[in-house]
Scaffold this motif. Sequence first.
Motif, PDB file in Angstrom:
ATOM      1  N   THR A   1       0.833  -1.196   0.000  1.00  0.00           N
ATOM      2  CA  THR A   1       0.000   0.000   0.000  1.00  0.00           C
ATOM      3  C   THR A   1       0.869   1.248   0.000  1.00  0.00           C
TER       4      THR A   1
ATOM      5  N   GLN B   1       0.771   3.620   2.133  1.00  0.00           N
ATOM      6  CA  GLN B   1       1.279   3.897   3.472  1.00  0.00           C
ATOM      7  C   GLN B   1       2.486   3.030   3.832  1.00  0.00           C
TER       8      GLN B   1
ATOM      9  N   LEU C   1      -0.692  10.526  -0.499  1.00  0.00           N
ATOM     10  CA  LEU C   1      -0.716   9.923   0.835  1.00  0.00           C
ATOM     11  C   LEU C   1      -1.532  10.788   1.795  1.00  0.00           C
TER      12      LEU C   1
ATOM     13  N   VAL D   1      -4.906   8.691   1.996  1.00  0.00           N
ATOM     14  CA  VAL D   1      -4.718   7.753   3.096  1.00  0.00           C
ATOM     15  C   VAL D   1      -4.957   8.425   4.448  1.00  0.00           C
TER      16      VAL D   1
ATOM     17  N   ASP E   1      -2.774   2.144  10.212  1.00  0.00           N
ATOM     18  CA  ASP E   1      -2.294   2.791   8.988  1.00  0.00           C
ATOM     19  C   ASP E   1      -1.270   3.888   9.288  1.00  0.00           C
TER      20      ASP E   1
END
Length: 157
Positions: A52, A54, A86, A90, A99
């Motif tokens: 991902t 992250q 990001l 995210v 996360d």
Amino acid sequence: MEGPTNISDVIEKYLKGILADEEQVEIRRSDIADQFNVVPSQINYVIKTRFTIQNGYIVESKRGGGGYIRIEKVNLLADTDVLDSLLSDVVGDAINQHDAYAIINSLFNDGVLKEREANIILAAIDKDTLAVADHEVENTLRARILIGVLNRLRFED
């Protein structure tokens, strides 16, 4: 030393091994599935959960007969577009502890943060530090702290 414990760990280790030598890897999902004797959806699962943004990866896929999946290891702070993605996609207005920890771990692994700095940030965003009964408020506070830290790091030399 403890080795991979399940097939997802084995596939992740294999792909990360390739990425250790190359900046990016281009794979065919079906080829990897055949290699590990799993269904292609297992490959999707590994990529969606282990590779991902992250965690410091950008994944691009092309469907169809000649389809591929490209996994690229990125430095979260080096590329402005990656960092902006990001922050907006995210972190956003709220982020859970898992996360947020993944982002800090990725920055540590990239050498952006020293161990002590990473630990200080992890302490600041920990659920016990934030100590808010409402999880939405906790995740919002964590996002604000993380955005502040990432923006500060972005403009450091």
